[in-house]
Scaffold this active site. Structure first.
Site, PDB file in Angstrom:
ATOM      1  N   HIS A   1      -5.518  65.374  43.145  1.00 30.10           N
ATOM      2  CA  HIS A   1      -6.600  66.489  42.852  1.00 30.10           C
ATOM      3  C   HIS A   1      -5.997  67.326  41.897  1.00 30.10           C
ATOM      4  O   HIS A   1      -5.625  68.435  41.760  1.00 30.10           O
ATOM      5  CB  HIS A   1      -6.833  67.139  44.134  1.00 30.10           C
ATOM      6  CG  HIS A   1      -8.039  68.230  44.260  1.00 30.10           C
ATOM      7  ND1 HIS A   1      -8.802  68.104  45.235  1.00 30.10           N
ATOM      8  CD2 HIS A   1      -8.743  68.987  43.177  1.00 30.10           C
ATOM      9  CE1 HIS A   1      -9.712  69.173  45.128  1.00 30.10           C
ATOM     10  NE2 HIS A   1      -9.628  69.596  43.826  1.00 30.10           N
TER      11      HIS A   1
ATOM     12  N   GLU B   1     -13.047  64.208  41.607  1.00 31.44           N
ATOM     13  CA  GLU B   1     -13.878  64.845  40.457  1.00 31.44           C
ATOM     14  C   GLU B   1     -13.158  64.206  39.156  1.00 31.44           C
ATOM     15  O   GLU B   1     -12.761  65.011  38.415  1.00 31.44           O
ATOM     16  CB  GLU B   1     -13.888  66.330  40.542  1.00 31.44           C
ATOM     17  CG  GLU B   1     -14.800  66.555  41.754  1.00 31.44           C
ATOM     18  CD  GLU B   1     -15.135  68.155  41.731  1.00 31.44           C
ATOM     19  OE1 GLU B   1     -14.577  68.755  40.949  1.00 31.44           O
ATOM     20  OE2 GLU B   1     -15.875  68.619  42.637  1.00 31.44           O
TER      21      GLU B   1
ATOM     22  N   ASN C   1     -18.929  65.787  46.208  1.00 38.28           N
ATOM     23  CA  ASN C   1     -18.822  67.158  46.121  1.00 38.28           C
ATOM     24  C   ASN C   1     -20.008  67.533  45.380  1.00 38.28           C
ATOM     25  O   ASN C   1     -20.532  67.291  44.222  1.00 38.28           O
ATOM     26  CB  ASN C   1     -17.352  67.344  45.268  1.00 38.28           C
ATOM     27  CG  ASN C   1     -16.264  67.071  45.734  1.00 38.28           C
ATOM     28  OD1 ASN C   1     -16.338  66.780  47.020  1.00 38.28           O
ATOM     29  ND2 ASN C   1     -15.273  67.360  45.250  1.00 38.28           N
TER      30      ASN C   1
ATOM     31  N   TYR D   1     -22.110  71.566  44.614  1.00 41.83           N
ATOM     32  CA  TYR D   1     -22.159  73.013  45.059  1.00 41.83           C
ATOM     33  C   TYR D   1     -23.963  73.604  44.717  1.00 41.83           C
ATOM     34  O   TYR D   1     -24.166  74.653  44.982  1.00 41.83           O
ATOM     35  CB  TYR D   1     -21.367  73.624  43.882  1.00 41.83           C
ATOM     36  CG  TYR D   1     -19.908  73.412  44.725  1.00 41.83           C
ATOM     37  CD1 TYR D   1     -19.281  74.377  45.565  1.00 41.83           C
ATOM     38  CD2 TYR D   1     -19.154  72.133  44.268  1.00 41.83           C
ATOM     39  CE1 TYR D   1     -18.089  74.155  45.985  1.00 41.83           C
ATOM     40  CE2 TYR D   1     -17.878  72.058  44.981  1.00 41.83           C
ATOM     41  CZ  TYR D   1     -17.174  73.113  45.641  1.00 41.83           C
ATOM     42  OH  TYR D   1     -16.199  72.581  46.266  1.00 41.83           O
TER      43      TYR D   1
ATOM     44  N   ARG E   1      -9.667  67.740  55.041  1.00 34.33           N
ATOM     45  CA  ARG E   1      -9.464  66.815  53.762  1.00 34.33           C
ATOM     46  C   ARG E   1      -8.484  67.643  52.931  1.00 34.33           C
ATOM     47  O   ARG E   1      -8.837  68.833  52.794  1.00 34.33           O
ATOM     48  CB  ARG E   1     -10.567  66.611  52.898  1.00 34.33           C
ATOM     49  CG  ARG E   1     -10.498  65.966  51.450  1.00 34.33           C
ATOM     50  CD  ARG E   1     -11.780  66.001  50.825  1.00 34.33           C
ATOM     51  NE  ARG E   1     -11.535  65.549  49.501  1.00 34.33           N
ATOM     52  CZ  ARG E   1     -11.747  65.962  48.401  1.00 34.33           C
ATOM     53  NH1 ARG E   1     -12.427  67.281  48.434  1.00 34.33           N
ATOM     54  NH2 ARG E   1     -11.221  65.566  46.947  1.00 34.33           N
TER      55      ARG E   1
ATOM     56  N   GLU F   1     -17.046  67.847  49.662  1.00 34.41           N
ATOM     57  CA  GLU F   1     -16.656  69.453  49.232  1.00 34.41           C
ATOM     58  C   GLU F   1     -18.076  70.158  49.275  1.00 34.41           C
ATOM     59  O   GLU F   1     -19.164  69.557  48.816  1.00 34.41           O
ATOM     60  CB  GLU F   1     -16.190  69.831  47.837  1.00 34.41           C
ATOM     61  CG  GLU F   1     -14.733  69.630  47.955  1.00 34.41           C
ATOM     62  CD  GLU F   1     -13.993  69.802  46.547  1.00 34.41           C
ATOM     63  OE1 GLU F   1     -14.545  70.713  45.755  1.00 34.41           O
ATOM     64  OE2 GLU F   1     -12.898  69.243  46.390  1.00 34.41           O
TER      65      GLU F   1
HETATM   66  C1  BGC Z   1     -12.957  71.424  43.061  1.00 34.99           C
HETATM   67  C2  BGC Z   1     -12.071  72.497  43.924  1.00 34.99           C
HETATM   68  C3  BGC Z   1     -12.671  73.700  43.218  1.00 34.99           C
HETATM   69  C4  BGC Z   1     -14.192  73.892  43.725  1.00 34.99           C
HETATM   70  C5  BGC Z   1     -14.690  75.045  43.326  1.00 34.99           C
HETATM   71  C6  BGC Z   1     -14.513  71.766  43.013  1.00 34.99           C
HETATM   72  O1  BGC Z   1     -14.933  71.169  41.759  1.00 34.99           O
HETATM   73  O2  BGC Z   1     -12.672  69.995  43.673  1.00 34.99           O
HETATM   74  O3  BGC Z   1     -10.823  72.188  43.402  1.00 34.99           O
HETATM   75  O4  BGC Z   1     -11.997  74.760  43.862  1.00 34.99           O
HETATM   76  O5  BGC Z   1     -14.703  72.865  42.985  1.00 34.99           O
HETATM   77  O6  BGC Z   1     -14.937  75.496  42.033  1.00 34.99           O
END
Ligand code: BGC
Length: 476
Positions: free
Chosen positions: A120, A166, A306, A308, A74, A377
């Site tokens: 992006h 995002e 996405n 994290y 991607r 992501e």
């Molecule tokens: C974004 C990326 C960023 C990653 C880590 C995501 O929110 O799409 O561009 O590098 O997080 O912060």
């Protein structure tokens, strides 16, 4: 083995974070080129001027993808390489198009499936100057649709399209906190322009309409002949109540996700903003015209996720300040009972919590009627990584563990909970320009030596994904 046989896995990147070559082949400036020049905006005073030099190293990047066994990649297109000023009556730059056409051809040749993100965050600076960029409700969606059409026509071989990455970040970080380009905020010590209480909601709305326009163009004029699918990528963290015994904290957990994700996903799946947002924001949230609603509702072929991290959520009482964007609550790393959400990383906002990923996959799947999901992501930085000796950086067991735990949580969401997951892209293929954090925060499975010609060194995590997914994907 719990992931479907044709499950796609690979890596993700974004144009401004890796390409460099900002003046090459007729590229026009983006709002990030401009933002990086403002003193104090980027932690290490850097910019994407060279980044990973990926614009000139496409072969090297594809070889890297192949060597680690990736099935898909991607990446995002730089709009201002394709239309340097950006608008629908502005000149098109054939060299920019040719670059991406060849890149897609080369990926396919290497048996790697491309997923293209149209946007992006690197808006052509020309559009910001001309009419306020994302703030313009009429011009921006029309210009985005035009740009999307140019790309759909030029790259029919791509079968997976993501309109926006995002939109929450573009809206909130770009127009509330001013932490990202174009840096608007009500805080006059940071910016001469901006209205944190109003602009983000306008920008979010315009992004939705622009998404809807591009999707309609794709479905009407390209999909029937060239096939493929299109969706948007939304970011959002998992939530746990700070005090599970307090119904107000439990409720605030949903509200937090609604303010982050449902802000965009509810209009796309239901044609309206979430009630919790309408209640708090009132008429600061734009109203959909019938035409806009028709464009936005039903505009996802798949849901791009996405993800994290996770937070404990503590509700707040009283009237929230006008610039509140969280939903009148606090996000914390410790619960009332003193449990910690996860270990520290280099990113102030990120602490691994894989169970949260599974929970959020279920939350989304239930709310939106079990949509087809791609994780576009997922990944982590590592506390202090930038200051470690290279040998230690290459042994990134923390990142290996992160991917292991998150992939297993995801596999359980599929096999035990029935979530419809089709792909997973790790962030990121290599260390790159981490926006306002510059190059000090590294997210790559590949180390990039910025001081020595951007040389790439795969870390342990780069090689860990193939065996991991081989163990999780059904063989037949
Ligand atoms: C974004 C990326 C960023 C990653 C880590 C995501 O929110 O799409 O561009 O590098 O997080 O912060």
């Amino acid at each position: 083995m719990s992931l479907p046989k044709d499950f796609l896995w690979g890596f993700a990147t974004a144009s401004y974070q890796i390409e460099g070559a900002v003046d090459a082949d007729g590229r026009g400036p983006s709002i990030w080129d401009t933002f990086c020049k403002i003193p104090g905006k980027i932690a290490d005073k850097s910019s994407g001027v060279t980044a990973c030099d990926s614009y000139k190293r496409t072969k090297e990047d594809i070889d890297l993808l192949k060597s680690v066994g990736a099935k898909c990649y991607r990446f995002s297109l730089s709009w201002s390489r394709i239309i340097p000023i950006g608008g629908r009556n502005d000149p098109i730059n054939q060299k920019g198009i040719d670059h991406y056409v060849k890149f897609v051809d080369d990926l396919l040749e290497a048996d790697i499936t491309p997923l293209i993100t149209l946007y992006h965050w690197d808006l052509p600076e020309g559009l910001d100057k001309r009419y306020g960029g994302l703030l313009n409700r009429t011009e921006f969606p029309l210009d985005f649709e035009h740009y999307a059409r140019v790309v759909f026509k030029a790259i029919p071989k791509c079968k997976h399209w993501i309109t926006f990455n995002e939109p929450w970040c573009s809206s909130i970080l770009g127009y509330n906190s001013g932490y990202f380009a174009p840096g608007h905020t009500s805080d006059r010590s940071k910016s001469a322009v901006g209205d944190s209480a109003r602009e983000p909601w306008i920008v979010g709305h315009n992004l939705l309409v622009a998404h809807g326009r591009a999707v309609k163009a794709f479905r009407d004029d390209f999909k029937p002949t060239q096939g493929g699918e299109i969706g948007i990528t939304l970011n959002g963290d998992a939530t746990y109540p700070w005090d599970p015994e307090d119904p107000a904290d439990v409720e605030a957990c949903d509200r937090k996700i609604e303010f982050a994700i449902s802000w965009f996903a509810d209009p796309i799946y239901f044609g309206k903003y979430p009630d919790s947002m309408l209640k708090q924001l009132g008429n600061r949230l734009p109203t959909f015209t019938d035409e806009e609603r028709a464009l936005v509702q039903g505009s996802n072929d798949f849901y791009g996720m996405n993800h994290y991290t996770a937070n404990y959520i503590k509700h707040k009482t009283g009237t929230p300040p006008e610039d509140d964007f969280l939903g009148n609550l606090e996000t914390l790393f410790y619960s009332k009972a003193g449990e910690c959400i996860g270990p520290e990383t280099q990113s102030f906002w990120l602490r691994p919590n894989a169970q949260g990923f599974r929970n959020l996959l279920n939350w989304l799947s239930n709310r939106y009627g079990r949509p087809k999901i791609y994780v576009t992501e997922n990944g982590t930085s590592l506390k202090g990584e930038n200051d470690m000796p290279l040998e230690q950086i290459l042994e990134d067991d923390f990142r290996v563990q992160y991917f292991h735990d998150y992939a297993h949580a995801m596999a359980k969401a599929v096999s035990e909970d029935g979530v419809d997951l089709r792909g997973y892209m790790a962030w990121s293929l290599m260390d790159n320009f981490e926006w306002a954090e510059g190059y000090e925060t590294r997210f790559g499975v590949t180390y990039v030596d910025y001081a020595n010609d951007q040389k790439r060194y795969p870390k342990k995590s780069a090689r860990s994904l193939k065996p991991l997914f081989d163990s999780l994907i059904k063989k037949d």
